[in-house]
Every structure is written in C-alpha cells, then in structure tokens.
Design a protein around this motif. Structure first.
Motif, PDB file in Angstrom:
ATOM      1  N   TYR B 116       0.819  -1.213   0.000  1.00  0.00           N
ATOM      2  CA  TYR B 116       0.000   0.000   0.000  1.00  0.00           C
ATOM      3  C   TYR B 116       0.856   1.267   0.000  1.00  0.00           C
ATOM      4  O   TYR B 116       0.539   2.257  -0.635  1.00  0.00           O
ATOM      5  N   VAL B 117       1.929   1.194   0.765  1.00  0.00           N
ATOM      6  CA  VAL B 117       2.775   2.378   0.871  1.00  0.00           C
ATOM      7  C   VAL B 117       3.368   2.739  -0.495  1.00  0.00           C
ATOM      8  O   VAL B 117       3.409   3.900  -0.899  1.00  0.00           O
ATOM      9  N   VAL B 121       2.878   6.239  -2.820  1.00  0.00           N
ATOM     10  CA  VAL B 121       3.958   7.044  -3.394  1.00  0.00           C
ATOM     11  C   VAL B 121       3.823   7.099  -4.919  1.00  0.00           C
ATOM     12  O   VAL B 121       3.932   8.162  -5.533  1.00  0.00           O
ATOM     13  N   LEU B 122       3.538   5.943  -5.504  1.00  0.00           N
ATOM     14  CA  LEU B 122       3.397   5.863  -6.958  1.00  0.00           C
ATOM     15  C   LEU B 122       2.316   6.817  -7.470  1.00  0.00           C
ATOM     16  O   LEU B 122       2.528   7.579  -8.416  1.00  0.00           O
ATOM     17  N   PHE B 123       1.172   6.795  -6.787  1.00  0.00           N
ATOM     18  CA  PHE B 123       0.071   7.627  -7.260  1.00  0.00           C
ATOM     19  C   PHE B 123       0.292   9.111  -6.998  1.00  0.00           C
ATOM     20  O   PHE B 123      -0.278   9.950  -7.687  1.00  0.00           O
ATOM     21  N   GLY B 132       2.170  14.812 -13.766  1.00  0.00           N
ATOM     22  CA  GLY B 132       1.709  13.436 -13.660  1.00  0.00           C
ATOM     23  C   GLY B 132       1.189  12.865 -14.967  1.00  0.00           C
ATOM     24  O   GLY B 132       0.760  13.594 -15.860  1.00  0.00           O
ATOM     25  N   VAL B 133       1.234  11.538 -15.071  1.00  0.00           N
ATOM     26  CA  VAL B 133       0.795  10.847 -16.284  1.00  0.00           C
ATOM     27  C   VAL B 133      -0.706  11.012 -16.507  1.00  0.00           C
ATOM     28  O   VAL B 133      -1.165  11.124 -17.647  1.00  0.00           O
ATOM     29  N   VAL B 134      -1.465  11.026 -15.407  1.00  0.00           N
ATOM     30  CA  VAL B 134      -2.926  11.112 -15.540  1.00  0.00           C
ATOM     31  C   VAL B 134      -3.312  12.380 -16.307  1.00  0.00           C
ATOM     32  O   VAL B 134      -4.098  12.330 -17.259  1.00  0.00           O
ATOM     33  N   ASP B 228      -3.365   3.425   5.119  1.00  0.00           N
ATOM     34  CA  ASP B 228      -1.973   3.340   4.652  1.00  0.00           C
ATOM     35  C   ASP B 228      -1.642   4.260   3.485  1.00  0.00           C
ATOM     36  O   ASP B 228      -0.731   5.085   3.563  1.00  0.00           O
ATOM     37  N   GLN B 229      -2.407   4.106   2.392  1.00  0.00           N
ATOM     38  CA  GLN B 229      -2.060   4.883   1.203  1.00  0.00           C
ATOM     39  C   GLN B 229      -2.186   6.375   1.467  1.00  0.00           C
ATOM     40  O   GLN B 229      -1.327   7.168   1.093  1.00  0.00           O
ATOM     41  N   VAL B 230      -3.306   6.743   2.115  1.00  0.00           N
ATOM     42  CA  VAL B 230      -3.561   8.162   2.358  1.00  0.00           C
ATOM     43  C   VAL B 230      -2.494   8.734   3.274  1.00  0.00           C
ATOM     44  O   VAL B 230      -1.989   9.845   3.057  1.00  0.00           O
ATOM     45  N   TYR B 231      -2.121   7.967   4.292  1.00  0.00           N
ATOM     46  CA  TYR B 231      -1.113   8.469   5.224  1.00  0.00           C
ATOM     47  C   TYR B 231       0.212   8.663   4.503  1.00  0.00           C
ATOM     48  O   TYR B 231       0.894   9.668   4.683  1.00  0.00           O
TER      49      TYR B 231
END
Lengths: 481, 303
Positions: B116-117, B121-123, B132-134, B228-231
């Motif tokens: 998740y971590v 970072v990736l996103f 960003g790619v998006v 996790d991801q948000v943190y």
C-alpha cells in the motif's frame, strides 16, 4: 514458556534499524503504521526469546547491564557519512568501556514513545529541536542540568538561538547538533531574464519583491515552467512574521501572538505572492516534483526564480551541480536587517534511560567543538580527494564553526559557493527560534493549518489566524495547566 | 462439565496458539483501549480517569466531523465503483479459457501484491497536476486536468482513483463465484430465449449474490478504515503534513494523529471505539438488508 513471565524491561532488546540512513534536515522516507508497530512487536519478540534463553545468554541480543561494561543505545541517528562516523569514533575512544548500539534510522515519534511507555527506552535520542518543549512538559525526556555540571559541558559554545531551543522552563533538555539557517537563493538566469542583477535583489521592499516574482515566473497554459519567487509557506510563516516585525509566540512560550495584525499582514502578502504566480494548487504540485538534492535540482533545471530555503540545499548543490549559477543572499526584514529562523536536531536523554552517565558523555562528545572540528577535517579531506569544494559544516557549536570556517574551509574558486559561505555565516548571528512551549506540536499544527487554509483559498488571513490563535492558545493552556 | 471427545480436545489443542494470540494481541488491547477511552492518557504519565469527556470532545471537534465526512464520501464512491469494476473484470476473466486463463488471473491479481505504501507514493507521482501521467493523458483529449494532489476539491477524487488500483482480491472472489454458476442454468435460460443481459440479471447475479454481499461488506469495512495509502501520500513526513490540510483527513488518519502525534491516547481510544461501533452497526444493517436480497443455495434444501 508462558508469555506473562517475560519482562521486556530486563533486556535491552531494541527495535531493529529503520533501513534508511538519514542526512540532517531532509525529510526521510514515509512511515506507515505497520512499519511503526513492527519494531515494537519485534522487540517484544526478541525480549521473549532472550528470556527463553535463560540466564547467562547475554552477548547476543544487546548487552545486559550486568557487571562491568555498560551499554548505550541510541535512537534516531544514522551513520551516513564521515561527519557522523568520526564523531562516533571519538566517543568510542573516550569511553571504550561502553558497548555502543546505534540503531540507525530517522527519528520516529511513535517508536520513541512506545519505547518509553513500555519502560524500555533508548539511552539517548536524536530528534528535531522544535519538539523538545512538548516532550519536556510531559516528562518524556530528562533535564540535563546535572549532566551539564557533572561533566562540564561548555554550553556557552553553542549559538544563543540553539541554546534557547534546547531549553524549556529554564532547564537544559538537550544539546544542539546542526544549525540550519535560512537564506534566499536566486537563480541567476531568472534574474537576468527579468533584467535584474541577482546580487541587487533586496527582500526588504515587499512591493518590488512582488513585482520581481511576477517577472521571474514562467507559465505555459496551465503548466508552470518556472516558479518566480517561492516564499516557502506554510512552513516559513514564523520567518515572514519576523520579517514584518512580529513574533508568533511570547518569549515564555505561554501566549500565542498569532492574532497580531502584523502576522496577518505578512501571511496575506505571501499569499498574494503565490496567487499572482499561478496559485497554490498548481505551484504546490509543481514544487512536489522537485529534487533539491540531485543533479536535476530546480536551480539547475531553471524551475525556480528565487526561493527561501535552509542552507543545506546550497551545500548539497556544491556537491551535485557545482557549476550552477546561483546567488545566495540574506533574507532581509522590512527594515533591511537580516532575519533567519534557525533549526536543527538535538540529543536528548529520555526518561528511564538505563545508562544516563554514558548518555551524558555521548551528548557531550557529539556536540563538543573538538569533535566537530575533527569531523569537518575528515569531510574536507574527502571532498579534496573527490576534487569537490568543501562548503563547511554548520554546527550548533559556535566555537567549532570559528575554527571550521577560518582554518578548514578554503576558497573553492567557485565564486557562487564561496560567496554563499560568507552570507550563511553572516546571517547566523541573526538566528531566532520560535520559543519552546508545552504544546509545541499542537501550536505548530494550528498555524500551519491556518496558513494552508489561506493558501487554498478557504479563509482570509485574519480569520484563519484568529482561529489558529484560539486553537493554539487552548492547546498551550491545556498542556501547561 | 460435559466430557469432550478426544478429537474435539485435539482440535482445541491445535487452535490454542491462535486463541492465545487472539486473547493476548486482539482482545487484550481492545479491552485496554476501551478502558483508556474513559481516561486522559499521554503514554508517558499514568492514565487519569476522565469520564465521558473524550466522547463529549468528539461531538465538538470540527475535525472529527470533517474526517467522518471525507471517509463517508470516499466509502460511498469507492465501494460501488470498485465492485462494478471488479465484477466487469471477473466477467472478462470468466470468458478467457485455456492456457491464457491462468496468466490473466495472475496479471489481474498482480496490483494487489504492491504494498500500500508503494501504491501511495506511486500515485502521488501519477496524479501530480503539473507533471503526472494522468493529466498528460487527459491533455491528449484537450482536457486540462485538475490538480489532483493539491486542490482540496480534487484530493478525495484522486484517492478514489488510486483505490481502484487494488481490485485484485475482489476480482478473484467474484471470479470464483462466477465459476460456480452452473452452466446448465444459463443454457436452459438461453433455450428459453433469454438474451445476454437477461441471463446475467436473472441467472448469474442471483447465483453470485452471496459473494457480492461478502465483497460489499469487506470493501465497506476497509474503506471506513482507510489509512496506509492516504497516510503515505499526504501525512507521511513533516513536509507533507503541513502541505495538504484536511482535504485528505480520513477518520483513522485523525485517530493516528491524535494518538501518536499529540499523544492523546484516551481520545484516540474513544475515536477507535466509535469507529468500531459504527462499523458494527453498518455491517448489521447490511446483513439485515442482505438477507432479503441474497440467495443461498443451502436454503433450497432446507425449504
């Protein structure tokens, strides 16, 4: 074996190292909750296993304090370079009787507090100075006054602002390490594009500064190509307030001054600067892509016109992009005097440290002038071997800096960096800190959030700071009552 | 006490390690946190009894309201989107036969192997509004993309977008359910002249409803506990914490901050218990509603 018979306090099992070695001032890798909890579980496990091993199994996990050799466990400190290793060697020489256990990795508040709560703290901890007040008020760290007198630490060697930042309620709670100053770094190309001599930029005239910011900005459509002048909000709000003649907290750390109209004026001005250059959301996304410590730093890539930043960004560039065309200037307040909000890390001794005597010796050695000078010599030699300029080590010890900058740092022949060293040295005496308070973390959060609400366009500066003032004061009152 | 059969006794012996773990590492801390939620505790001093002050404080805390709002909006967006997408992927997977099937199943599951971590970072890079790619992709269609990571109005949308990365387990569960739909039912419907949509609505959907129900509950719970991801993205270090404000403040993130940043363990425990109760209530409602909508094969034999 039954789990209940295990007393974790009996062994000095400590969290494993957190992988990443850390250089001062840089924000390290992100933490996750699991990464934070893991060491606690691991240490509990190690403690349990050690207990299973029975009596006399010492020597494996981490020195038992029995008998002659005492042990010393550190937390939050890494050994990334010679500045660290030379000083550690100095300690080993001074105290060969101490079994040293360095748990490398950046300071992790959660791991630190869990260790204290579990009654198994490290002996000495390396952490950011601005957090000392909160820990001292809660009794998480010990006063060092006894340590200072017993081992004769020459506290007068430290810069006054660094001294102030490691004291709480009139007592010493830490000894300062580095001394990071804030300077204005100008991208010469951007200044020349704007038709201005970079050395002539003066931040005391806010109208002209805003004009210059506009001239140095470059954007194409919705994409920012160059951020003209990066005021580094919200984190540098105390600096902007000081530049406008205001303090955000009273000297005793008990009264918030966030409602001072001069703070509001400074925040509103910095916000206007950001708006005029493309707005916070775009500029923040743009700065998120910067790598200040690599060869593709924003000055080398012409992505920044000028910015306020700590001096380690400049010294990093001396190593990565020695030919970059920059001019380093003091940040001046509106009266034309330099202002500099200093910071850095400190060594503290937590409550319940098992070997406070060795910890005190460690703190003394690591921050002593001689130790710093030896480390700086090693760094200078290494830089010379690599054919790079040595731009100095900015320690919290003024006496060490005297020697480092008069005897060890030699002109490199790169004018930008040689001039930068002089400027950084000149602003050190203007260093100030936000006074320590019992609610240091909450107070900081209150003003950071306020500045952010203004930048994001949610609130006007006066309203945001009024709210922060109320929140911050409430937190301080609760923590000191 | 009734005598246990030897097999039963052995069963308990084998379950014992888990039971010990449950009591020591789950039940114990839970009871401790319930007690702590009625105290003032900063981890360093000893806890002081505070009555229901922590719960009263939650009512007045504007950040709690903000965190709940963010979490609820996220859950309402994420759960239907995730399940619809996962179901679509599972349907595609179900059509792939032969040797390729295994490979595709692995590929679909691979994103779930990313920690998740790392995803966070990736996103942060992918969603960056400037580089960003998006947004580069959107620019191909002449759309100037939003500042996903810095604009408070778009941060939550960016997080929802990121959350659709981890569909692997939901997809696999639905795929397994699809495999269990008896072919003869579809064939019978086909002979009766039912089109693809009718077959899906009247045969497939009822047959996989128990699996769907399960993934709805699981996804709802994990959404409410999002951390996790948000943190990692918005609170992972000091610079991040001062840069994004409350737009990404999820309930568990706030709980964590109160516990480990401001050392209000009592308050954090109270927050945790309220979350636990809310999840219990939501799940209960879902079960009640689910009983009316879900088809269980076993019922047929019972009835």
């Amino acid at each position: 074996m039954s789990g209940s018979s295990v007393n974790p306090a009996r062994t000095t099992a400590v969290p494993p190292d957190r992988a990443a070695a850390v250089s001062p001032g840089r924000t390290g890798p992100a933490r996750s909750r699991r990464a934070g909890l893991a060491p606690v579980l691991v240490s509990a496990l190690v403690a349990a296993l050690a207990a299973c091993g029975g009596v006399g199994s010492g020597g494996g996990g981490g020195g038992e304090k029995s008998g002659g050799g005492a042990s010393l466990t550190t937390m939050g400190f890494g050994l990334p370079d010679e500045i660290a290793t030379v000083r550690v060697e100095a300690f080993k020489k001074a105290r060969p009787d101490v079994a040293l256990q360095i748990n490398e990795g950046q300071f992790d508040e959660q791991a630190f507090l869990s260790a204290i709560a579990a009654g198994n703290p490290p002996d000495v901890v390396y952490l950011p100075r601005d957090r000392i007040g909160g820990y001292a008020a809660r009794g998480a760290i010990q006063p060092l006054d006894g340590c200072v007198t017993e081992q004769g630490i020459p506290t007068g060697d430290f810069y006054p602002a660094a001294q102030q930042q490691v004291k709480y309620d009139g007592k010493w709670y830490g000894m300062p390490e580095f001394y990071n100053s804030i300077v204005l770094v100008v991208n010469d190309k951007a200044a020349k594009d704007a038709g201005i001599d970079p050395a002539g930029i003066d931040t005391s005239d806010w109208d002209r500064l805003a004009e210059l910011a506009g001239k140095m900005t470059r954007a194409k459509g919705g994409t920012i190509e160059r951020f003209g002048f990066y005021p580094k909000l919200p984190e540098f709000l105390p600096l902007w307030a000081k530049a406008n003649g205001a303090d955000i907290l009273s000297a005793d750390g008990r009264t918030s001054r966030l409602d001072d109209p001069k703070v509001t004026e400074a925040l509103a001005y910095a916000h206007r600067l950001v708006e005029a250059q493309g707005g916070w959301t775009k500029l923040k996304a743009f700065t998120d892509t910067f790598d200040y410590f690599g060869e593709g730093n924003p000055f080398a890539k012409d992505q920044i016109g000028a910015m306020l930043t700590e001096q380690f960004v400049v010294t990093a560039m001396a190593g990565t992009t020695p030919d970059v065309a920059i001019t380093v200037l003091p940040f001046k307040d509106r009266r034309g005097n330099p202002v500099n909000n200093v910071g850095g890390n400190a060594w503290v001794i937590p409550k319940g440290a098992r070997n406070p005597d060795a910890a005190c010796a460690w703190v003394k050695t690591m921050t002593a002038a001689d130790t710093w000078i030896a480390a700086a010599r090693a760094r200078a030699d290494k830089r010379a071997q690599e054919g790079k300029a040595y731009t100095g080590t900015y320690t919290g010890n003024a006496k060490a800096d005297e020697v480092i900058f008069s005897e060890i740092v030699k002109p490199s022949g790169r004018k930008a960096f040689d001039d930068a060293v002089k400027v950084i040295r000149s602003v050190q005496q203007a260093g100030f800190v936000v006074p320590q308070s019992a609610a240091a973390a909450e107070f900081r959060k209150a003003w950071e959030d306020a500045a952010l609400r203004v930048l994001q366009g949610d609130q006007k500066a006066a309203d945001a700071l009024d709210r922060a003032h109320a929140e911050g004061q409430k937190a301080i009152d609760e923590a000191t009552s | 006490m009734r005598r246990l059969r030897p097999e039963t006794r052995w069963a308990y012996v084998f379950v014992l390690p888990w039971l010990i773990g449950l009591v020591l590492f789950q039940a114990g801390p839970m009871v401790a946190s319930l007690v702590l939620s009625f105290t003032d505790y900063d981890l360093i001093g000893s806890p002081e009894f505070a009555g229901t002050a922590n719960y009263a404080r939650m009512m007045e805390d504007p950040k709690v309201a903000r965190a709940i709002g963010n979490t609820v909006v996220y859950t309402l967006l994420h759960v239907p989107l995730a399940i619809a997408l996962a179901l679509a992927l599972a349907l595609v997977l179900n059509r792939v036969t032969g040797r390729a099937a295994g490979a595709f199943r692995t590929i679909f599951y691979l994103p779930s192997m990313t920690p998740y971590v790392a995803v966070g970072v990736l996103f942060l890079f992918l969603l960056n509004g400037q580089a960003g790619v998006v947004n580069q992709f959107l620019a191909l269609f002449g759309v100037e993309g939003p500042q996903w990571t810095t604009d408070p109005d778009w941060i939550l949308m960016g997080i929802v977008l990121m959350s659709l990365w981890n569909l692997g387990s939901t997809t696999i569960i639905l795929f397994a359910a699809l495999r269990n739909v008896p072919r003869e039912l579809s064939e019978a419907a086909m002979i009766d002249g039912a089109g693809p949509w009718q077959r899906f609505r009247a045969v497939t959907l009822p047959m996989i409803s128990s699996a769907l129900f399960f993934v709805v509950i699981i996804n709802t719970i994990t959404s409410l506990q999002m951390f996790d991801q948000v943190y990692t993205m918005f609170f992972g270090n000091q610079t991040a914490q001062q840069s994004y404000g409350d737009a990404a403040l999820f309930y568990v993130v706030y709980l964590f901050q109160q516990a480990f940043q401001f050392l209000r363990m009592g308050y954090a425990s109270a927050l945790a218990w309220v979350l636990f109760l809310v999840i219990a209530i939501i799940t209960l409602v879902q079960v009640k509603v689910g009983n009316r909508l879900v088809y269980y094969e076993a019922e047929e034999h019972a009835g």
